[in-house]
Design an enzyme around this catalytic site. Structure first.
Site, PDB file in Angstrom:
ATOM      1  N   ASP A 199      16.208 -25.953  12.226  1.00 60.39           N
ATOM      2  CA  ASP A 199      16.620 -24.885  13.140  1.00 60.39           C
ATOM      3  C   ASP A 199      17.634 -25.536  14.074  1.00 60.39           C
ATOM      4  O   ASP A 199      17.286 -26.461  14.828  1.00 60.39           O
ATOM      5  CB  ASP A 199      15.399 -24.371  13.909  1.00 60.39           C
ATOM      6  CG  ASP A 199      15.768 -23.269  14.914  1.00 60.39           C
ATOM      7  OD1 ASP A 199      16.934 -23.207  15.344  1.00 60.39           O
ATOM      8  OD2 ASP A 199      14.867 -22.491  15.275  1.00 60.39           O
ATOM      9  N   VAL A 200      18.883 -25.073  14.019  1.00 64.34           N
ATOM     10  CA  VAL A 200      19.953 -25.771  14.747  1.00 64.34           C
ATOM     11  C   VAL A 200      19.754 -25.778  16.261  1.00 64.34           C
ATOM     12  O   VAL A 200      20.399 -26.551  16.971  1.00 64.34           O
ATOM     13  CB  VAL A 200      21.356 -25.193  14.409  1.00 64.34           C
ATOM     14  CG1 VAL A 200      21.711 -25.454  12.958  1.00 64.34           C
ATOM     15  CG2 VAL A 200      21.467 -23.705  14.761  1.00 64.34           C
ATOM     16  N   ARG A 234      21.708 -19.691   2.024  1.00 67.78           N
ATOM     17  CA  ARG A 234      22.301 -18.505   1.390  1.00 67.78           C
ATOM     18  C   ARG A 234      23.750 -18.353   1.848  1.00 67.78           C
ATOM     19  O   ARG A 234      24.224 -19.114   2.708  1.00 67.78           O
ATOM     20  CB  ARG A 234      21.494 -17.245   1.749  1.00 67.78           C
ATOM     21  CG  ARG A 234      21.670 -16.829   3.187  1.00 67.78           C
ATOM     22  CD  ARG A 234      20.948 -15.527   3.520  1.00 67.78           C
ATOM     23  NE  ARG A 234      21.321 -15.108   4.867  1.00 67.78           N
ATOM     24  CZ  ARG A 234      20.544 -14.413   5.689  1.00 67.78           C
ATOM     25  NH1 ARG A 234      19.338 -14.071   5.302  1.00 67.78           N
ATOM     26  NH2 ARG A 234      20.976 -14.068   6.881  1.00 67.78           N
ATOM     27  N   ASP A 271      18.295 -25.503   6.593  1.00 66.13           N
ATOM     28  CA  ASP A 271      18.191 -24.091   6.997  1.00 66.13           C
ATOM     29  C   ASP A 271      16.797 -23.875   7.574  1.00 66.13           C
ATOM     30  O   ASP A 271      15.966 -24.799   7.603  1.00 66.13           O
ATOM     31  CB  ASP A 271      18.432 -23.164   5.781  1.00 66.13           C
ATOM     32  CG  ASP A 271      19.003 -21.798   6.172  1.00 66.13           C
ATOM     33  OD1 ASP A 271      18.291 -21.042   6.880  1.00 66.13           O
ATOM     34  OD2 ASP A 271      20.126 -21.484   5.786  1.00 66.13           O
ATOM     35  N   ASN A 290      27.612 -24.803   9.752  1.00 67.73           N
ATOM     36  CA  ASN A 290      27.875 -23.471   9.181  1.00 67.73           C
ATOM     37  C   ASN A 290      26.933 -22.392   9.713  1.00 67.73           C
ATOM     38  O   ASN A 290      27.309 -21.222   9.759  1.00 67.73           O
ATOM     39  CB  ASN A 290      27.749 -23.559   7.651  1.00 67.73           C
ATOM     40  CG  ASN A 290      27.645 -22.194   7.017  1.00 67.73           C
ATOM     41  OD1 ASN A 290      28.642 -21.486   6.872  1.00 67.73           O
ATOM     42  ND2 ASN A 290      26.435 -21.791   6.638  1.00 67.73           N
ATOM     43  N   TYR A 326      30.084 -12.383  19.993  1.00 69.90           N
ATOM     44  CA  TYR A 326      30.229 -13.234  18.791  1.00 69.90           C
ATOM     45  C   TYR A 326      31.611 -13.890  18.831  1.00 69.90           C
ATOM     46  O   TYR A 326      31.753 -15.092  18.579  1.00 69.90           O
ATOM     47  CB  TYR A 326      30.063 -12.366  17.544  1.00 69.90           C
ATOM     48  CG  TYR A 326      30.340 -13.071  16.228  1.00 69.90           C
ATOM     49  CD1 TYR A 326      29.395 -13.897  15.635  1.00 69.90           C
ATOM     50  CD2 TYR A 326      31.561 -12.878  15.560  1.00 69.90           C
ATOM     51  CE1 TYR A 326      29.649 -14.525  14.421  1.00 69.90           C
ATOM     52  CE2 TYR A 326      31.824 -13.498  14.350  1.00 69.90           C
ATOM     53  CZ  TYR A 326      30.863 -14.322  13.780  1.00 69.90           C
ATOM     54  OH  TYR A 326      31.122 -14.944  12.579  1.00 69.90           O
ATOM     55  N   VAL A 371      33.572 -11.644   4.493  1.00 71.75           N
ATOM     56  CA  VAL A 371      33.007 -12.108   3.223  1.00 71.75           C
ATOM     57  C   VAL A 371      31.727 -11.317   2.981  1.00 71.75           C
ATOM     58  O   VAL A 371      30.929 -11.133   3.912  1.00 71.75           O
ATOM     59  CB  VAL A 371      32.682 -13.627   3.292  1.00 71.75           C
ATOM     60  CG1 VAL A 371      32.104 -14.109   1.967  1.00 71.75           C
ATOM     61  CG2 VAL A 371      33.924 -14.431   3.663  1.00 71.75           C
TER      62      VAL A 371
HETATM   63  N1  LIG Z   1      30.334 -13.316   6.238  1.00 73.93           N
HETATM   64  C1  LIG Z   1      31.411 -13.181   6.984  1.00 73.93           C
HETATM   65  O1  LIG Z   1      32.116 -12.153   6.889  1.00 73.93           O
HETATM   66  C2  LIG Z   1      31.822 -14.268   7.941  1.00 73.93           C
HETATM   67  C3  LIG Z   1      33.103 -14.176   8.511  1.00 73.93           C
HETATM   68  C4  LIG Z   1      33.509 -15.157   9.397  1.00 73.93           C
HETATM   69  C5  LIG Z   1      32.659 -16.211   9.707  1.00 73.93           C
HETATM   70  N2  LIG Z   1      31.430 -16.295   9.148  1.00 73.93           N
HETATM   71  C6  LIG Z   1      30.586 -17.425   9.529  1.00 73.93           C
HETATM   72  O2  LIG Z   1      30.166 -18.120   8.368  1.00 73.93           O
HETATM   73  C7  LIG Z   1      28.880 -18.727   8.615  1.00 73.93           C
HETATM   74  C8  LIG Z   1      27.921 -18.335   7.492  1.00 73.93           C
HETATM   75  O3  LIG Z   1      27.812 -16.933   7.476  1.00 73.93           O
HETATM   76  P1  LIG Z   1      27.255 -16.090   6.222  1.00 73.93           P
HETATM   77  O4  LIG Z   1      28.161 -14.949   6.045  1.00 73.93           O
HETATM   78  O5  LIG Z   1      26.972 -16.981   5.087  1.00 73.93           O
HETATM   79  O6  LIG Z   1      25.918 -15.553   6.899  1.00 73.93           O
HETATM   80  P2  LIG Z   1      24.426 -15.398   6.347  1.00 73.93           P
HETATM   81  O7  LIG Z   1      23.726 -14.583   7.347  1.00 73.93           O
HETATM   82  O8  LIG Z   1      24.440 -14.963   4.932  1.00 73.93           O
HETATM   83  O9  LIG Z   1      23.890 -16.906   6.379  1.00 73.93           O
HETATM   84  C9  LIG Z   1      23.668 -17.567   7.589  1.00 73.93           C
HETATM   85  C10 LIG Z   1      22.691 -18.698   7.341  1.00 73.93           C
HETATM   86  O10 LIG Z   1      22.438 -19.329   8.607  1.00 73.93           O
HETATM   87  C11 LIG Z   1      21.039 -19.529   8.722  1.00 73.93           C
HETATM   88  N3  LIG Z   1      20.614 -19.590  10.119  1.00 73.93           N
HETATM   89  C12 LIG Z   1      20.553 -18.593  11.026  1.00 73.93           C
HETATM   90  N4  LIG Z   1      20.017 -19.043  12.177  1.00 73.93           N
HETATM   91  C13 LIG Z   1      19.753 -20.356  11.997  1.00 73.93           C
HETATM   92  C14 LIG Z   1      19.204 -21.382  12.815  1.00 73.93           C
HETATM   93  N5  LIG Z   1      18.789 -21.134  14.063  1.00 73.93           N
HETATM   94  N6  LIG Z   1      19.122 -22.633  12.306  1.00 73.93           N
HETATM   95  C15 LIG Z   1      19.512 -22.897  11.045  1.00 73.93           C
HETATM   96  N7  LIG Z   1      20.013 -21.970  10.209  1.00 73.93           N
HETATM   97  C16 LIG Z   1      20.134 -20.714  10.687  1.00 73.93           C
HETATM   98  C17 LIG Z   1      20.413 -18.339   7.995  1.00 73.93           C
HETATM   99  O11 LIG Z   1      19.061 -18.594   7.670  1.00 73.93           O
HETATM  100  C18 LIG Z   1      21.333 -18.199   6.811  1.00 73.93           C
HETATM  101  O12 LIG Z   1      20.917 -18.995   5.724  1.00 73.93           O
HETATM  102  C19 LIG Z   1      28.445 -18.245  10.010  1.00 73.93           C
HETATM  103  O13 LIG Z   1      28.717 -19.246  10.965  1.00 73.93           O
HETATM  104  C20 LIG Z   1      29.320 -17.031  10.241  1.00 73.93           C
HETATM  105  O14 LIG Z   1      29.508 -16.787  11.611  1.00 73.93           O
HETATM  106  C21 LIG Z   1      30.980 -15.343   8.270  1.00 73.93           C
END
Ligand SMILES: NC(=O)c1ccc[n+]([C@@H]2O[C@H](COP(=O)([O-])OP(=O)(O)OC[C@H]3O[C@@H](n4cnc5c(N)ncnc54)[C@H](O)[C@@H]3O)[C@@H](O)[C@H]2O)c1
Length: 267
Positions: free
Chosen positions: A63-64, A16, A37, A90, A160, A195
């Protein structure tokens, strides 16, 4: 539409949000994508929809934090696609808690996913990445998803910020190390501003808490105002940056921190 033709790419956290948009954008550019994922139904559905649109994709539970899962993912990439050109780290989580609120157990979990997950991932996939990089024209790439919080301090979630700052410098250190060792692997990080994903909404909630309001719209507006460009980022904005760094168009780019943040960190 063929900027990544024949490239084999693994994306973590791809079920997602930013990861899903990235997997789709990579596939649209001709990459074969291993969607990874822990959200199996959503991940499998994404891989299927990429295939339905004529792309090549496979879902793999990863699971990372689990070394065994990485080993399985490496086997899937090798057996199904013949190797790996690009790793996109990611997956990540956000706590939205102040330094004083976070428990040690929460810190450990954050650290396990945002930092250790990236370390195990690169360690596990390095042999596969190096193998294909040695014979491909421009080598391979690793793209690490950091954050604006990995460039400047994020008061709403300092730990974080700590993990994302760690990713920023791991990226630079490995870019230098792998470059000097002749591995033909570029290592870069992407730094999204806010985002509107599941995690984005968690950041608005944390902002609202810091402002002592229940009104998420106020927090969202404040977040928009922090981006000089006057809007939040979209998942596509971030996905396109990953596509660029994964592609041979970026063959002279390594150790870079690419802010995709509407100017958030420019002031
Ligand atoms: N959304 C924002 O505003 C934003 C801003 C800066 C950075 N980011 C970074 O972008 C990346 C994606 O974020 P997003 O906004 O899409 O978040 P999100 O929460 O929508 O998606 C994160 C995804 O990571 C997966 N995940 C979580 N734990 C996991 C694990 N142990 N193993 C495998 N997968 C796992 C979740 O299942 C999910 O599909 C992240 O690294 C986040 O820190 C997001």
């Amino acid at each position: 539409m063929n900027r990544l033709n024949e490239k084999i790419v693994l994306v973590t956290g791809a079920a997602r949000g930013i990861g899903a948009a990235t997997a789709s954008a990579l596939a649209e550019e001709g990459a074969k994508v291993l969607v990874c994922d822990i959200l199996d139904a959503a991940g499998a559905a994404l891989a299927q929809s990429i295939r339905d649109q004529g792309g090549e994709s496979l879902y793999c539970h990863l699971d990372v934090t689990r070394e065994n899962d990485w080993t399985t993912a490496a086997q899937q990439a090798a057996q199904h696609f013949g190797g790996l050109d690009v790793l996109v780290n990611n997956a990540g989580i956000y706590l939205g808690k102040s330094f004083e609120e976070v428990s040690l157990a929460e810190w450990q979990r954050l650290c396990d996913i945002n930092l250790t997950g990236v370390v195990i991932g690169i360690k596990s996939l390095l042999p596969l990445l190096r193998e294909r990089a040695s014979s491909s024209e421009h080598g391979g790439a690793i793209v690490n998803m950091s954050s604006v919080a990995g460039l400047v301090g994020a008061a709403t979630d300092p730990l974080y910020s700590l993990t994302k700052g760690g990713i920023t410098l791991l990226t630079k250190a490995l870019a230098v190390d792998f470059g000097q060792r002749g591995y033909r692997l570029r290592v870069n990080s992407v730094h999204p501003g806010a985002v509107d994903t599941e995690m984005g909404r968690q950041t608005f909630a944390a902002r609202a808490k810091a402002l002592a309001t229940d009104d998420l719209e106020i927090a969202r507006r404040q977040s928009i105002d922090a981006h000089p460009i006057g809007r939040l980022g979209t998942v596509k904005d971030i996905a396109q940056a990953v596509v660029y760094l994964a592609s041979d168009e970026a063959s002279f780019v390594t150790g870079a921190s690419l802010a995709v943040d509407g100017g958030f960190t420019a002031r």
